[in-house]
Design a protein around this motif. Sequence first.
Motif, PDB file in Angstrom:
ATOM      1  N   ASP A  10     -22.109   8.602 -49.443  1.00  0.00           N
ATOM      2  CA  ASP A  10     -22.236   9.454 -50.625  1.00  0.00           C
ATOM      3  C   ASP A  10     -21.121   9.044 -51.577  1.00  0.00           C
ATOM      4  N   ALA A  11     -21.459   8.227 -52.555  1.00  0.00           N
ATOM      5  CA  ALA A  11     -20.441   7.694 -53.468  1.00  0.00           C
ATOM      6  C   ALA A  11     -19.864   8.763 -54.380  1.00  0.00           C
ATOM      7  N   MET A  12     -20.517   9.890 -54.493  1.00  0.00           N
ATOM      8  CA  MET A  12     -20.055  10.936 -55.392  1.00  0.00           C
ATOM      9  C   MET A  12     -19.140  11.939 -54.678  1.00  0.00           C
ATOM     10  N   GLY A  13     -18.970  11.772 -53.387  1.00  0.00           N
ATOM     11  CA  GLY A  13     -18.148  12.696 -52.611  1.00  0.00           C
ATOM     12  C   GLY A  13     -16.672  12.546 -52.935  1.00  0.00           C
ATOM     13  N   ILE A  28     -15.390  -4.466 -47.884  1.00  0.00           N
ATOM     14  CA  ILE A  28     -16.103  -4.674 -46.619  1.00  0.00           C
ATOM     15  C   ILE A  28     -17.192  -5.725 -46.782  1.00  0.00           C
ATOM     16  N   LEU A  29     -17.937  -5.679 -47.878  1.00  0.00           N
ATOM     17  CA  LEU A  29     -19.002  -6.661 -48.109  1.00  0.00           C
ATOM     18  C   LEU A  29     -18.447  -8.081 -48.209  1.00  0.00           C
ATOM     19  N   LYS A  30     -17.256  -8.213 -48.729  1.00  0.00           N
ATOM     20  CA  LYS A  30     -16.651  -9.538 -48.884  1.00  0.00           C
ATOM     21  C   LYS A  30     -16.183 -10.127 -47.555  1.00  0.00           C
ATOM     22  N   VAL A  31     -15.797  -9.283 -46.611  1.00  0.00           N
ATOM     23  CA  VAL A  31     -15.224  -9.796 -45.367  1.00  0.00           C
ATOM     24  C   VAL A  31     -16.158  -9.702 -44.158  1.00  0.00           C
ATOM     25  N   ASN A  32     -17.252  -8.972 -44.279  1.00  0.00           N
ATOM     26  CA  ASN A  32     -18.140  -8.798 -43.127  1.00  0.00           C
ATOM     27  C   ASN A  32     -19.598  -8.931 -43.550  1.00  0.00           C
ATOM     28  N   ARG A  33     -20.225 -10.039 -43.179  1.00  0.00           N
ATOM     29  CA  ARG A  33     -21.610 -10.302 -43.561  1.00  0.00           C
ATOM     30  C   ARG A  33     -22.610  -9.500 -42.746  1.00  0.00           C
ATOM     31  N   ASP A  34     -22.164  -8.796 -41.718  1.00  0.00           N
ATOM     32  CA  ASP A  34     -23.065  -8.037 -40.853  1.00  0.00           C
ATOM     33  C   ASP A  34     -23.133  -6.559 -41.205  1.00  0.00           C
ATOM     34  N   VAL A  35     -22.658  -6.190 -42.388  1.00  0.00           N
ATOM     35  CA  VAL A  35     -22.676  -4.786 -42.812  1.00  0.00           C
ATOM     36  C   VAL A  35     -23.451  -4.676 -44.121  1.00  0.00           C
ATOM     37  N   ASN A  36     -24.380  -3.728 -44.157  1.00  0.00           N
ATOM     38  CA  ASN A  36     -25.130  -3.381 -45.367  1.00  0.00           C
ATOM     39  C   ASN A  36     -24.844  -1.923 -45.693  1.00  0.00           C
ATOM     40  N   PHE A  37     -25.081  -1.537 -46.947  1.00  0.00           N
ATOM     41  CA  PHE A  37     -24.815  -0.163 -47.365  1.00  0.00           C
ATOM     42  C   PHE A  37     -25.999   0.442 -48.092  1.00  0.00           C
ATOM     43  N   ILE A  38     -26.223   1.719 -47.837  1.00  0.00           N
ATOM     44  CA  ILE A  38     -27.069   2.563 -48.670  1.00  0.00           C
ATOM     45  C   ILE A  38     -26.083   3.471 -49.387  1.00  0.00           C
ATOM     46  N   VAL A  39     -26.030   3.371 -50.704  1.00  0.00           N
ATOM     47  CA  VAL A  39     -25.059   4.137 -51.487  1.00  0.00           C
ATOM     48  C   VAL A  39     -25.823   5.153 -52.324  1.00  0.00           C
ATOM     49  N   CYS A  40     -25.510   6.427 -52.140  1.00  0.00           N
ATOM     50  CA  CYS A  40     -26.193   7.515 -52.835  1.00  0.00           C
ATOM     51  C   CYS A  40     -25.302   8.066 -53.941  1.00  0.00           C
ATOM     52  N   GLY A  41     -25.912   8.301 -55.107  1.00  0.00           N
ATOM     53  CA  GLY A  41     -25.174   8.886 -56.222  1.00  0.00           C
ATOM     54  C   GLY A  41     -25.695   8.389 -57.546  1.00  0.00           C
ATOM     55  N   ASP A  42     -24.896   8.568 -58.575  1.00  0.00           N
ATOM     56  CA  ASP A  42     -25.271   8.164 -59.938  1.00  0.00           C
ATOM     57  C   ASP A  42     -25.237   6.644 -60.045  1.00  0.00           C
ATOM     58  N   LYS A  43     -26.410   6.026 -60.223  1.00  0.00           N
ATOM     59  CA  LYS A  43     -26.500   4.554 -60.201  1.00  0.00           C
ATOM     60  C   LYS A  43     -25.676   3.902 -61.297  1.00  0.00           C
ATOM     61  N   ILE A  62     -26.460  -4.060 -50.819  1.00  0.00           N
ATOM     62  CA  ILE A  62     -26.267  -2.663 -51.226  1.00  0.00           C
ATOM     63  C   ILE A  62     -27.596  -2.139 -51.757  1.00  0.00           C
ATOM     64  N   GLU A  63     -28.039  -1.035 -51.197  1.00  0.00           N
ATOM     65  CA  GLU A  63     -29.198  -0.326 -51.746  1.00  0.00           C
ATOM     66  C   GLU A  63     -28.670   0.937 -52.394  1.00  0.00           C
ATOM     67  N   ILE A  64     -28.893   1.078 -53.689  1.00  0.00           N
ATOM     68  CA  ILE A  64     -28.428   2.271 -54.401  1.00  0.00           C
ATOM     69  C   ILE A  64     -29.583   3.261 -54.482  1.00  0.00           C
ATOM     70  N   ARG A  65     -29.330   4.467 -54.023  1.00  0.00           N
ATOM     71  CA  ARG A  65     -30.313   5.550 -54.136  1.00  0.00           C
ATOM     72  C   ARG A  65     -29.782   6.545 -55.150  1.00  0.00           C
ATOM     73  N   HIS A  66     -30.383   6.493 -56.331  1.00  0.00           N
ATOM     74  CA  HIS A  66     -29.904   7.295 -57.456  1.00  0.00           C
ATOM     75  C   HIS A  66     -30.162   8.786 -57.244  1.00  0.00           C
TER      76      HIS A  66
END
Length: 81
Positions: A10-13, A28-43, A62-66
């Motif tokens: 929750d990016a707005m938290g 994290i994305l720059k140093v670890n290729r095995d991690v993906n994110f779903i980021v929720c909040g104001d796109k 990164i998948e942004i869920r607005h």
Amino acid sequence: MTMPLIISVDAMGGDRGPSVAMPAIIEILKVNRDVNFIVCGDKDLINAEIGNNLEQSQRDRIEIRHSSIVVNDHDKPSSVI
């Protein structure tokens, strides 16, 4: 091939919103290729924090869920649901 770890954030938290969460996600994305994110909040705010800080291959993880809805501390849980 290993399955990536997917973390939902929750990016707005918090008191400062995406200005705190996104730099950590970018690192994290720059140093670890095995991690993906779903980021929720104001796109728009999330994308502003990402800016040009990621290569396309990193950005693709990164998948942004607005959501324009914000739940405040004083909101009653029953009214939010």
